[in-house]
Motif scaffolding. Structure first.
Motif, PDB file in Angstrom:
ATOM      1  N   ALA A   1      37.412  34.014  30.197  1.00 16.39           N
ATOM      2  CA  ALA A   1      38.215  34.631  28.643  1.00 16.39           C
ATOM      3  C   ALA A   1      37.583  35.668  28.930  1.00 16.39           C
ATOM      4  CB  ALA A   1      37.274  33.906  27.595  1.00 16.39           C
ATOM      5  N   LEU A   2      36.599  36.290  29.281  1.00 16.07           N
ATOM      6  CA  LEU A   2      36.040  37.757  29.298  1.00 16.07           C
ATOM      7  C   LEU A   2      36.936  38.927  29.712  1.00 16.07           C
ATOM      8  CD1 LEU A   2      32.749  37.537  27.738  1.00 16.07           C
ATOM      9  CD2 LEU A   2      33.941  38.450  26.310  1.00 16.07           C
ATOM     10  N   SER A   3      37.202  38.029  31.612  1.00 14.50           N
ATOM     11  CA  SER A   3      37.601  38.523  32.701  1.00 14.50           C
ATOM     12  C   SER A   3      39.148  38.882  32.366  1.00 14.50           C
ATOM     13  CB  SER A   3      37.432  38.057  33.878  1.00 14.50           C
ATOM     14  OG  SER A   3      36.007  37.658  34.201  1.00 14.50           O
ATOM     15  N   ALA A   4      40.334  37.640  31.812  1.00 17.04           N
ATOM     16  CA  ALA A   4      41.117  37.544  31.455  1.00 17.04           C
ATOM     17  C   ALA A   4      41.696  38.984  30.371  1.00 17.04           C
ATOM     18  CB  ALA A   4      41.619  36.264  30.959  1.00 17.04           C
ATOM     19  N   ILE A   5      40.814  39.306  29.433  1.00 16.44           N
ATOM     20  CA  ILE A   5      40.990  40.650  28.950  1.00 16.44           C
ATOM     21  C   ILE A   5      40.457  41.723  29.262  1.00 16.44           C
ATOM     22  CG2 ILE A   5      39.612  41.528  26.579  1.00 16.44           C
ATOM     23  CD1 ILE A   5      39.604  38.553  25.204  1.00 16.44           C
ATOM     24  N   MET A   6      39.733  41.389  30.091  1.00 13.55           N
ATOM     25  CA  MET A   6      39.274  42.995  30.736  1.00 13.55           C
ATOM     26  C   MET A   6      40.446  43.420  31.780  1.00 13.55           C
ATOM     27  SD  MET A   6      34.760  43.478  31.307  1.00 13.55           S
ATOM     28  CE  MET A   6      34.885  41.884  31.647  1.00 13.55           C
ATOM     29  N   GLU A   7      41.005  42.669  32.666  1.00  9.38           N
ATOM     30  CA  GLU A   7      42.595  42.384  33.452  1.00  9.38           C
ATOM     31  C   GLU A   7      43.324  42.580  32.982  1.00  9.38           C
ATOM     32  OE1 GLU A   7      42.281  39.270  36.089  1.00  9.38           O
ATOM     33  OE2 GLU A   7      39.963  39.333  36.502  1.00  9.38           O
ATOM     34  N   LYS A   8      43.908  41.746  31.703  1.00 12.26           N
ATOM     35  CA  LYS A   8      44.871  42.428  31.086  1.00 12.26           C
ATOM     36  C   LYS A   8      45.267  42.698  29.588  1.00 12.26           C
ATOM     37  CE  LYS A   8      46.019  38.124  33.380  1.00 12.26           C
ATOM     38  NZ  LYS A   8      46.699  37.231  34.014  1.00 12.26           N
TER      39      LYS A   8
END
Length: 73
Positions: free
Chosen positions: A17-24
């Motif tokens: 979830a945190l990776s998705a937020i940082m990427e998108k």
């Protein structure tokens, strides 16, 4: 944006979830998880990324975490 991360033990779902937020960098996000520890982790980590948990709903033996970027809506 909906991120379904059911079936994985924490910390993997929270990391996804945190990776998705940082990427998108979505304005809004729904995180679907069946791991209560993931919900707790998101409540702690999201403010560090300028996001907030709007609400958490129990659904189908799991949780839907409604997330919004601070300053939006």
């Amino acid at each position: 944006m909906i991120l379904d991360i059911r079936g994985r033990p924490c910390p993997e779902p929270a990391q996804q979830a945190l990776s998705a937020i940082m990427e998108k960098s979505p304005g809004e996000l729904q995180v679907v998880t069946d791991d209560e520890d993931c919900v707790k982790t998101l409540r702690v980590m999201l403010p560090l990324l300028e996001y907030k948990v709007e609400r958490v709903e129990e659904a189908g033996g799991g949780y839907v975490v409604y997330v919004r970027k601070k300053g939006q809506g």
